[in-house]
Motif scaffolding. Structure first.
Motif, PDB file in Angstrom:
ATOM      1  N   ASP A  94     -52.114 -98.360 -42.251  1.00 59.18           N
ATOM      2  CA  ASP A  94     -51.844 -97.418 -41.169  1.00 59.18           C
ATOM      3  C   ASP A  94     -50.366 -97.066 -41.052  1.00 59.18           C
ATOM      4  N   GLN A 148     -52.133 -90.739 -38.635  1.00 58.25           N
ATOM      5  CA  GLN A 148     -51.878 -91.796 -37.662  1.00 58.25           C
ATOM      6  C   GLN A 148     -52.709 -93.059 -37.872  1.00 58.25           C
ATOM      7  N   HIS A 149     -53.881 -92.933 -38.477  1.00 57.11           N
ATOM      8  CA  HIS A 149     -54.788 -94.081 -38.636  1.00 57.11           C
ATOM      9  C   HIS A 149     -55.500 -93.968 -39.985  1.00 57.11           C
TER      10      HIS A 149
END
Length: 231
Positions: free
Chosen positions: A172, A109-110
């Motif tokens: 990202d 996710q990041h």
């Protein structure tokens, strides 16, 4: 500037066993991966490749082996900066086991904030790969001209990170990109911006061949065709 033909290595023994291989030595192509590699020379037959560049890892070198046998004039280079991400302590572990690691959510996710224990960050991985491609673009253009094409065999995360850079996407978002084993991703670089011509292509690539006649000098970068002769 040149057109980069990015090939992900064929399916490996780690792919079929659900292991995060990373830079673990001895990870080879499995039977299906060997078949995919054997088909690569035919898929690239219409493309005037100036050079071949490979990650140093075995599965990439095995993927390019049939192409080099079919084109003995093709010069082969090894580039450490397009090697697989250094997953550090995660290397060689089962993906199913890693799914429970808190860091895995960050990776998915990041990823720009993800750094593997005992390994490298995903930002560092992208930076070195992008630097490698920029250097090779300049090298190929100087030796073979503006319309040259070259093939580079690397790994899924590396290819996805390079595509994100070419599209101006934040790292990202790169997990939204898919690059299957032995798929081809083609990026045409120009002075002002890159153009993504193929993404994860597993079929025919003949339309990537340069046009017989160069485009007029006045043609703008906005007028993009489907072939590698496009800007």
């Amino acid at each position: 500037m040149p057109t980069l033909i990015l090939v992900r290595h064929g399916r490996s023994t780690a792919n079929t066993s659900g292991v995060l291989a990373g830079r673990t030595p001895g990870v080879a192509l499995d039977e299906r991966g060997a078949e995919q590699a054997a088909a690569l020379p035919g898929r690239l037959a219409g493309l005037p490749l100036a050079a071949a560049v490979s990650s140093p890892l075995q599965r990439c070198r095995e993927t390019l082996r049939p192409l080099l046998a079919a084109r003995p004039e093709l010069e082969m280079h090894t580039e450490d900066r397009i090697s697989e991400c250094d997953y550090g302590d995660w290397s060689g572990r089962k993906l199913a086991e890693l799914a429970d690691e808190p860091l895995m959510g960050v990776v998915q996710q990041h990823p720009s904030a993800a750094a593997f224990p005992g390994g490298e960050s995903m930002r560092g991985m992208q930076a070195r790969a992008v630097d490698a491609v920029r250097d090779w673009n300049a090298r190929i253009e100087a030796a073979h001209g503006d319309d040259a094409m070259y093939v580079m065999c690397s790994h899924g995360d590396i290819i996805k990170a390079l595509v994100a850079d070419a599209l101006g996407m934040h790292l990202d978002l790169f997990q939204r990109i898919q690059a299957d084993p032995c798929s081809v991703t083609a990026i045409r670089y120009t002075r002002l911006r890159p153009f993504l011509l193929r993404l994860g292509d597993t079929g025919d690539l003949a339309t990537l061949a340069p046009r017989e006649h160069p485009r007029p000098a006045a043609e703008s970068d906005a007028a993009v065709g489907g072939g590698a002769g496009a800007p």
